[in-house]
Design an enzyme around this catalytic site. Structure first.
Site, PDB file in Angstrom:
ATOM      1  N   SER A 161       0.849  -1.197   0.000  1.00  0.00           N
ATOM      2  CA  SER A 161       0.000   0.000   0.000  1.00  0.00           C
ATOM      3  C   SER A 161       0.880   1.240   0.000  1.00  0.00           C
ATOM      4  CB  SER A 161      -0.912   0.007   1.228  1.00  0.00           C
ATOM      5  OG  SER A 161      -1.548   1.268   1.366  1.00  0.00           O
TER       6      SER A 161
ATOM      7  N   TYR B 287      -2.383  -2.237   9.924  1.00  0.00           N
ATOM      8  CA  TYR B 287      -2.415  -2.505   8.483  1.00  0.00           C
ATOM      9  C   TYR B 287      -1.093  -2.077   7.835  1.00  0.00           C
ATOM     10  CZ  TYR B 287      -3.819  -2.028   3.571  1.00  0.00           C
ATOM     11  OH  TYR B 287      -3.904  -2.116   2.202  1.00  0.00           O
TER      12      TYR B 287
END
Length: 537
Positions: free
Chosen positions: A430, A443
């Site tokens: 990400s 995350y």
């Protein structure tokens, strides 16, 4: 000691004149298109053309006849057409009529040495005969020589003979190449003129078209007579295919008498690399190379994974649609793929459990005979939570899927890749790893681990022909964003330079590229889908 210094420019006219005189029409010197594809990227002059200026030594003794006895030269740097060179010659008297010399040719532009030389000559007491008109043919060769095109593997024990004659016309042509004001062409040494033909021996015959002359030596036992038929003979004595170098023995004979012996060395340049034709590209390189390949997409029951599974199937791959809880979604995706003419197999697995992973890949083997591409797309969740509220169990829960499960899938796939001669792994990270956002610590931590894992695994698997790469998307509009208010997502999209968020198909396309033969030269890298914003790859 006699010292001579001069500067001169190697013009195109001089190069062409030397080619006519010696018959050395080697393409490196005479064909601009050929030379452009050589290691020099441009047309360069014959090394012997600049070396011939050593004949200007005779200018220091206009009432004596200079005859060279030994000549040695080494060509250390190319001389481009149009280059200006500085020649420095230092001649030292020895016993009797014998002199020795050393010489250097350096570039006037960068000061690099182009040629070094040494040798000896004698000064005969009589003045050289004057010739006031050009007589006879100017080319030294008795017959034209066709340029050979030999590779290193074709030259073992090769031989070449060059019949020639040193005429006053040839000496006059050499005198013009040397420049200066002296009109007496016979003042040029016939031995020097014959030495120029070593350039022809290398550039036209041994090896020929792909030669780069590196060095030579020659010794004259006697002077070469004018207007007498002679022969320059060359025979390869040493050849290295590995270093692409050649050594040949040289011999000059006239009237059954050996007048000179020596040696030449050259590099045998490889043939210009042929580029693919348009027809070959159309036939072999337009497709992605995924037809019939087995692609396992972990986390394929929704969002990016679902879109990727469909895209791979439409590219001709046989797709395994992995799911954990979304059985009905996976079945629907597989049915849709089948209806569109593709092949898909829905398979369940909790990738946190190694036993289940073993059964999962065994089922893939049973259905499709192995695996060629693994896409690791599974993630725990994307619900924001402040760091102050996170516990170690929260981090472990995310790592159980994003790292432990990813590693277990990679481990199972790699053993299969090795038996098939290679494979591809595409992991997903990400942009938040490099541009953190509030509330996503677990995350981002997990995705950071995926980055390090991907790079290290890529290095581990280099020799196994397994490429491991990352897709790094910005915010992508899937149901993973369900925990984020829709209005906030819309405002974020509007605030971007492109005025939008990523779409799942764009991420899937990056995955397909990394899975395809188009990315065979890429491993340990990342494709950042950033919509023009930081981070930049």
């Amino acid at each position: 000691m006699q010292e001579t210094v001069e500067t001169f420019t190697v013009t195109s006219a001089l190069v062409d004149g030397f080619a006519r005189l010696t018959g050395d029409h080697n393409a490196l010197h005479t064909d601009a298109e050929f030379a452009r594809k050589s290691r020099f990227r441009q047309r360069v002059a014959h090394g012997m053309l600049a070396f011939a200026r050593i004949g200007r030594l005779a200018d220091a003794w206009p009432d004596r006849w200079l005859r060279f006895r030994t000549l040695e030269g080494r060509f250390t740097n190319p001389v481009p057409v149009g280059a200006a060179l500085r020649l420095e010659v230092r001649a030292t008297p020895q016993a009797g009529q014998l002199w020795t010399f050393e010489a250097d040719w350096t570039s006037e532009v960068d000061g690099l040495t182009a040629i070094t030389a040494s040798g000896s000559f004698v000064l005969l007491p009589e003045a050289p005969p004057a010739v006031t008109a050009v007589e006879g043919r100017s080319c030294l060769l008795l017959e034209p020589v066709e340029e050979a095109d030999h590779g290193a593997d074709e030259l073992a024990e090769a031989r070449a003979d060059l019949p020639f004659r040193i005429t006053t016309g040839g000496l006059a042509a050499l005198a013009r190449l040397l420049g200066g004001d002296r009109p007496a062409s016979a003042s040029c040494c016939p031995n020097l003129a014959a030495t120029m033909l070593l350039s022809t021996l290398v550039g036209m015959r041994l090896p020929g078209r792909r030669a780069t002359f590196t060095d030579f030596r020659i010794a004259f036992e006697d002077d070469l007579p004018l207007d007498a038929p002679a022969r320059l003979e060359g025979s390869v004595t040493k050849l290295s295919a590995a270093s692409e170098t050649l050594t040949a023995q040289a011999r000059i004979a006239c009237g059954g008498q050996e007048l000179a012996t020596g040696e030449v060395r050259s590099v045998i340049n490889p043939r210009p690399r042929a580029m693919l034709s348009a027809a070959e590209i159309r036939e072999r390189h337009l497709g992605h190379g995924l037809e019939g390949k087995v692609v396992v997409v972990i986390g394929a029951s929704r969002g990016i994974g679902e879109t990727a599974a469909k895209l791979f199937a439409m590219a001709g791959a046989r797709v395994v649609v992995h799911y954990f809880r979304g059985r009905s979604d996976a079945l629907a995706i597989a049915a849709e793929i089948a209806e569109a003419g593709g092949t898909a197999l829905p398979l369940a697995c909790d990738i946190r459990e190694e036993a289940e992973i073993a059964r999962f890949f065994a089922a893939v083997d049973s259905a499709f005979g192995g695996v060629d591409v693994l896409v690791n797309n599974a993630v725990m969740d994307f619900r924001p939570k402040p760091v102050s509220e996170l516990r170690w169990a929260d981090y472990l829960g995310e790592l159980e899927v994003s790292l432990k499960g990813l590693h277990a899938c990679c481990d199972a796939a790699v053993s299969r890749f090795k038996s098939r001669g290679g494979g591809k792994i595409i992991n997903v990270s990400s942009v938040a790893v490099d541009q953190p956002v509030r509330g996503q610590s677990k995350y981002i931590t997990a995705k950071s681990a995926v980055v390090g894992y991907t790079r290290s695994l890529a290095v581990e698997l280099l020799k196994d022909n397994v490429q491991v790469n990352l897709v790094v998307p910005a915010m992508t509009e899937t149901d993973l964003l369900a925990s984020i208010p829709s209005d906030f997502i819309r405002r974020m999209a509007k605030a971007r330079g492109m005025g939008r968020n990523l779409q799942p198909i764009e991420v899937a396309q990056a995955m397909l590229y990394l899975a395809s033969c188009w990315s065979d030269a890429i491993t340990g890298q990342q494709i950042v889908l950033n919509l023009g914003e930081p981070p930049f790859a």
